[in-house]
Design a protein around this motif. Structure first.
Motif, PDB file in Angstrom:
ATOM      1  N   LYS A 165      -9.142 -13.870  13.790  1.00 47.62           N
ATOM      2  CA  LYS A 165      -9.566 -12.754  12.903  1.00 47.62           C
ATOM      3  C   LYS A 165      -8.555 -11.710  12.524  1.00 47.62           C
ATOM      4  CE  LYS A 165     -12.650 -13.299  10.869  1.00 47.62           C
ATOM      5  NZ  LYS A 165     -13.053 -13.871   9.552  1.00 47.62           N
ATOM      6  N   VAL A 166      -8.251 -11.228  13.783  1.00 49.13           N
ATOM      7  CA  VAL A 166      -7.200  -9.987  13.632  1.00 49.13           C
ATOM      8  C   VAL A 166      -5.792 -10.565  12.921  1.00 49.13           C
ATOM      9  CG1 VAL A 166      -5.721  -8.526  14.984  1.00 49.13           C
ATOM     10  CG2 VAL A 166      -7.933  -8.728  15.613  1.00 49.13           C
ATOM     11  N   ALA A 167      -5.438 -11.858  13.312  1.00 47.87           N
ATOM     12  CA  ALA A 167      -4.247 -12.313  12.750  1.00 47.87           C
ATOM     13  C   ALA A 167      -4.534 -12.635  11.118  1.00 47.87           C
ATOM     14  CB  ALA A 167      -4.032 -13.766  13.471  1.00 47.87           C
ATOM     15  N   GLU A 168      -5.798 -13.000  10.970  1.00 48.94           N
ATOM     16  CA  GLU A 168      -6.028 -13.034   9.456  1.00 48.94           C
ATOM     17  C   GLU A 168      -5.963 -11.629   8.705  1.00 48.94           C
ATOM     18  OE1 GLU A 168      -9.914 -15.122   8.971  1.00 48.94           O
ATOM     19  OE2 GLU A 168      -9.259 -16.913   9.940  1.00 48.94           O
ATOM     20  N   ILE A 169      -6.543 -10.699   9.433  1.00 53.43           N
ATOM     21  CA  ILE A 169      -6.598  -9.346   8.622  1.00 53.43           C
ATOM     22  C   ILE A 169      -5.332  -8.841   8.625  1.00 53.43           C
ATOM     23  CG2 ILE A 169      -7.103  -6.962   9.431  1.00 53.43           C
ATOM     24  CD1 ILE A 169      -9.768  -8.160  10.687  1.00 53.43           C
ATOM     25  N   ARG A 170      -4.455  -8.938   9.415  1.00 53.46           N
ATOM     26  CA  ARG A 170      -2.804  -8.448   9.776  1.00 53.46           C
ATOM     27  C   ARG A 170      -2.233  -9.139   8.338  1.00 53.46           C
ATOM     28  NH1 ARG A 170      -1.558  -8.248  16.125  1.00 53.46           N
ATOM     29  NH2 ARG A 170      -2.645  -6.295  16.438  1.00 53.46           N
ATOM     30  N   LYS A 171      -2.427 -10.756   8.303  1.00 47.10           N
ATOM     31  CA  LYS A 171      -1.664 -11.461   7.335  1.00 47.10           C
ATOM     32  C   LYS A 171      -2.291 -10.817   5.799  1.00 47.10           C
ATOM     33  CE  LYS A 171      -1.272 -16.041   6.089  1.00 47.10           C
ATOM     34  NZ  LYS A 171      -1.584 -17.583   5.993  1.00 47.10           N
ATOM     35  N   ALA A 172      -3.711 -10.619   5.835  1.00 45.35           N
ATOM     36  CA  ALA A 172      -4.089  -9.907   4.515  1.00 45.35           C
ATOM     37  C   ALA A 172      -3.563  -8.681   4.216  1.00 45.35           C
ATOM     38  CB  ALA A 172      -5.907 -10.030   4.876  1.00 45.35           C
ATOM     39  N   GLU A 173      -3.574  -7.838   5.165  1.00 49.79           N
ATOM     40  CA  GLU A 173      -2.933  -6.553   5.235  1.00 49.79           C
ATOM     41  C   GLU A 173      -1.317  -6.594   4.594  1.00 49.79           C
ATOM     42  OE1 GLU A 173      -3.420  -4.730   8.707  1.00 49.79           O
ATOM     43  OE2 GLU A 173      -5.362  -3.805   8.493  1.00 49.79           O
ATOM     44  N   GLN A 174      -0.694  -7.666   5.187  1.00 52.28           N
ATOM     45  CA  GLN A 174       0.755  -7.664   4.787  1.00 52.28           C
ATOM     46  C   GLN A 174       1.129  -8.299   3.410  1.00 52.28           C
ATOM     47  OE1 GLN A 174       3.413  -6.944   6.744  1.00 52.28           O
ATOM     48  NE2 GLN A 174       4.856  -7.782   5.302  1.00 52.28           N
ATOM     49  N   LYS A 175      -0.145  -9.143   3.134  1.00 54.87           N
ATOM     50  CA  LYS A 175       0.100  -9.561   1.776  1.00 54.87           C
ATOM     51  C   LYS A 175      -0.404  -8.486   0.819  1.00 54.87           C
ATOM     52  CE  LYS A 175      -1.813 -13.359  -1.166  1.00 54.87           C
ATOM     53  NZ  LYS A 175      -2.582 -14.462  -1.263  1.00 54.87           N
ATOM     54  N   ILE A 176      -1.200  -7.640   1.143  1.00 50.09           N
ATOM     55  CA  ILE A 176      -1.475  -6.455   0.249  1.00 50.09           C
ATOM     56  C   ILE A 176      -0.505  -5.387   0.275  1.00 50.09           C
ATOM     57  CG2 ILE A 176      -2.931  -4.316   0.324  1.00 50.09           C
ATOM     58  CD1 ILE A 176      -5.397  -5.817   1.549  1.00 50.09           C
ATOM     59  N   LEU A 177       0.407  -5.215   1.249  1.00 43.59           N
ATOM     60  CA  LEU A 177       1.641  -4.387   1.204  1.00 43.59           C
ATOM     61  C   LEU A 177       2.506  -5.080   0.473  1.00 43.59           C
ATOM     62  CD1 LEU A 177       1.522  -3.431   4.963  1.00 43.59           C
ATOM     63  CD2 LEU A 177       1.036  -1.807   3.130  1.00 43.59           C
ATOM     64  N   GLU A 178       2.653  -6.447   0.580  1.00 36.93           N
ATOM     65  CA  GLU A 178       3.652  -7.038  -0.224  1.00 36.93           C
ATOM     66  C   GLU A 178       3.479  -6.995  -1.790  1.00 36.93           C
ATOM     67  OE1 GLU A 178       3.989 -11.070   1.215  1.00 36.93           O
ATOM     68  OE2 GLU A 178       5.162 -10.339   3.017  1.00 36.93           O
ATOM     69  N   ASN A 179       2.093  -7.224  -2.106  1.00 39.11           N
ATOM     70  CA  ASN A 179       1.729  -7.216  -3.441  1.00 39.11           C
ATOM     71  C   ASN A 179       1.869  -5.556  -3.954  1.00 39.11           C
ATOM     72  OD1 ASN A 179       1.103  -9.650  -3.421  1.00 39.11           O
ATOM     73  ND2 ASN A 179      -1.260  -9.390  -2.704  1.00 39.11           N
ATOM     74  N   GLU A 180       1.532  -4.539  -3.195  1.00 40.44           N
ATOM     75  CA  GLU A 180       1.750  -3.340  -3.431  1.00 40.44           C
ATOM     76  C   GLU A 180       3.178  -3.024  -3.622  1.00 40.44           C
ATOM     77  OE1 GLU A 180       0.448   0.501  -4.550  1.00 40.44           O
ATOM     78  OE2 GLU A 180      -0.813  -1.150  -4.146  1.00 40.44           O
ATOM     79  N   GLN A 181       3.884  -3.371  -2.957  1.00 42.40           N
ATOM     80  CA  GLN A 181       5.326  -3.189  -2.693  1.00 42.40           C
ATOM     81  C   GLN A 181       6.059  -3.775  -4.197  1.00 42.40           C
ATOM     82  OE1 GLN A 181       7.418  -1.365  -0.784  1.00 42.40           O
ATOM     83  NE2 GLN A 181       8.951  -1.707  -2.678  1.00 42.40           N
ATOM     84  N   SER A 182       5.331  -5.106  -4.328  1.00 43.28           N
ATOM     85  CA  SER A 182       5.847  -5.846  -5.744  1.00 43.28           C
ATOM     86  C   SER A 182       5.272  -5.013  -6.988  1.00 43.28           C
ATOM     87  CB  SER A 182       5.270  -7.253  -5.639  1.00 43.28           C
ATOM     88  OG  SER A 182       5.528  -7.815  -6.875  1.00 43.28           O
ATOM     89  N   LYS A 183       4.187  -4.548  -6.645  1.00 43.53           N
ATOM     90  CA  LYS A 183       3.717  -3.687  -8.035  1.00 43.53           C
ATOM     91  C   LYS A 183       4.740  -2.389  -8.291  1.00 43.53           C
ATOM     92  CE  LYS A 183      -1.023  -4.984  -7.914  1.00 43.53           C
ATOM     93  NZ  LYS A 183      -2.458  -4.567  -7.707  1.00 43.53           N
ATOM     94  N   GLN A 184       4.925  -1.630  -7.158  1.00 45.10           N
ATOM     95  CA  GLN A 184       5.579  -0.739  -7.067  1.00 45.10           C
ATOM     96  C   GLN A 184       7.229  -0.704  -7.874  1.00 45.10           C
ATOM     97  OE1 GLN A 184       5.757   1.376  -3.231  1.00 45.10           O
ATOM     98  NE2 GLN A 184       3.347   1.593  -3.364  1.00 45.10           N
ATOM     99  N   ASP A 185       7.662  -2.146  -7.237  1.00 50.93           N
ATOM    100  CA  ASP A 185       8.840  -2.579  -7.905  1.00 50.93           C
ATOM    101  C   ASP A 185       8.963  -2.963  -9.394  1.00 50.93           C
ATOM    102  OD1 ASP A 185       9.947  -2.441  -5.149  1.00 50.93           O
ATOM    103  OD2 ASP A 185       9.682  -4.642  -4.608  1.00 50.93           O
ATOM    104  N   GLU A 186       7.756  -3.680  -9.689  1.00 54.70           N
ATOM    105  CA  GLU A 186       7.577  -3.758 -10.981  1.00 54.70           C
ATOM    106  C   GLU A 186       7.694  -2.449 -11.862  1.00 54.70           C
ATOM    107  OE1 GLU A 186       4.135  -6.206 -11.526  1.00 54.70           O
ATOM    108  OE2 GLU A 186       5.160  -7.993 -10.511  1.00 54.70           O
ATOM    109  N   LEU A 187       6.622  -1.558 -11.501  1.00 60.93           N
ATOM    110  CA  LEU A 187       6.527  -0.270 -12.014  1.00 60.93           C
ATOM    111  C   LEU A 187       7.910   0.436 -12.197  1.00 60.93           C
ATOM    112  CD1 LEU A 187       3.255   1.111 -10.733  1.00 60.93           C
ATOM    113  CD2 LEU A 187       3.705   0.251 -12.996  1.00 60.93           C
ATOM    114  N   ARG A 188       8.727   0.522 -11.112  1.00 64.21           N
ATOM    115  CA  ARG A 188       9.911   1.004 -11.068  1.00 64.21           C
ATOM    116  C   ARG A 188      10.887   0.531 -11.847  1.00 64.21           C
ATOM    117  NH1 ARG A 188      13.035   4.684  -8.360  1.00 64.21           N
ATOM    118  NH2 ARG A 188      15.217   4.026  -8.028  1.00 64.21           N
ATOM    119  N   PHE A 189      10.754  -0.808 -12.037  1.00 64.85           N
ATOM    120  CA  PHE A 189      11.802  -1.773 -12.703  1.00 64.85           C
ATOM    121  C   PHE A 189      11.374  -1.306 -14.402  1.00 64.85           C
ATOM    122  CE2 PHE A 189      12.983  -5.247 -15.491  1.00 64.85           C
ATOM    123  CZ  PHE A 189      14.362  -5.510 -15.149  1.00 64.85           C
TER     124      PHE A 189
END
Length: 337
Positions: free
Chosen positions: A90-114
């Motif tokens: 479950k911890v691995a799933e949560i970390r994976k989900a957190e990583q995906k959220i961070l990646e999505n957030e980074q992607s959104k920030q990159d899109e906004l910056r672009f």
């Protein structure tokens, strides 16, 4: 080694138990494993004491059967291991989900910056990107910021938008942006300033090279365009600001803008900034105001220049030239007002 129950202490546990007896003549709560004649396995807590009856020594023992307790403990350990595995998963799933959220957030920030730094229509860098760059360049050493600036503005482009609409104008702007990028490839960075205006930062202050680039740009942009069965001639004017060690890139852009002001009066040409242009541009608003009074004050006059006819060998025409006798600046050419 035999006990009253008819069971035998397992060999390994027997050795440990005998050692304790030899050392202390007793043992307490020793966990031992015993096996009976039917090979039945039991786990117990043994207590034992040596007692003496006369000259004889006897071992008096008792055992508490903890077989079921140990079985439960083993089941609990297995269950705990299972739970730990579930928790780890479950911890691995949560970390994976957190990583995906961070990646999505980074992607959104990159899109906004672009989106913040790029023009939506052409994909070129925009004024925000240019402002960021100029702020950085203005703060670096003088030697590192020797950039020249070409400021491009399409001639009378508002007519295309007025007649054909913004959509048709956008198509032309996009096509021209592609041409500008092709010409300036590996030479400079292209920005869409606003509307029908582009800015090119060139890593050179060589006037010959800059002039050649400006000519290539005019040639690439200038063309006849057929839109909605109507023919339009697209041309551009270019203002050039040459970089100098003693000036910032912001000042170079301002110089290019001043040169563009002069080029727009001629159209389909390029003009390189000179210090005299600043004086001319600064007095332009003043002349515009004074011109309103010039007719009433009788400051305008017509000069006639005769035209000689080579066939008849006579002066048979005249060109009318308007002159403005300004009370402060003297005679001003029509090219300025």
């Amino acid at each position: 080694t035999s006990v009253e129950l008819g069971m035998f202490i397992h060999d390994q546990n027997r050795v440990d138990t005998i050692r304790q007896l030899d050392e202390h003549s007793k043992f307490r709560n020793v966990e031992v494993e015993v096996r009976g004649k039917d090979d039945k396995r039991l786990i117990g807590l043994f207590n034992g004491d040596y007692i003496y009856i006369g000259q004889e020594k006897y071992l008096l023992t008792n055992m508490i059967d903890i077989t079921e307790i140990k079985k439960l403990e083993q089941e609990i350990r297995a269950y705990n291991m299972h739970l730990e595995q579930l928790v780890e998963n479950k911890v691995a799933e949560i970390r994976k989900a957190e990583q995906k959220i961070l990646e999505n957030e980074q992607s959104k920030q990159d899109e906004l910056r672009f989106a913040y730094l790029h023009d939506k229509l052409t994909g070129l860098m925009n004024r925000n990107a240019l402002r960021t760059l100029t702020n950085n360049l203005d703060n670096v050493s003088l030697i590192e910021r020797l950039n020249s600036v070409l400021l491009i503005n399409l001639d009378n482009f508002h007519i295309v938008n007025d007649v054909l609409g913004v959509s048709a104008g956008d198509r032309i702007i996009f096509d021209i942006s592609q041409k500008i990028q092709e010409v300036t490839q590996n030479v400079g960075s292209v920005y869409r300033n606003e509307g029908d205006e582009f800015i090119i930062l060139v890593d050179s202050i060589d006037p010959v090279a800059i002039n050649k680039l400006a000519k290539r740009l005019l040639l690439a942009i200038s063309e006849k365009v057929m839109i909605s069965n109507r023919l339009f001639l697209i041309t551009a004017s270019i203002g050039i600001g040459l970089g100098r060690p003693e000036q910032t890139i912001t000042q170079t852009i301002k110089n290019a803008d001043t040169a563009l002001y002069i080029a727009k009066k001629r159209k389909n040409t390029f003009v390189t900034f000179s210090a005299e242009m600043d004086k001319s541009r600064l007095r332009a608003p003043e002349l515009e105001e004074d011109l309103r009074l010039a007719l009433d004050e009788k400051q305008l006059e017509l000069n006639f220049q005769p035209i000689f006819n080579l066939k008849t060998q006579k002066f048979d025409q005249a060109e009318a030239l308007l002159r403005w006798n300004h009370p402060v600046y003297g005679q001003i050419s029509p090219g300025e007002f």
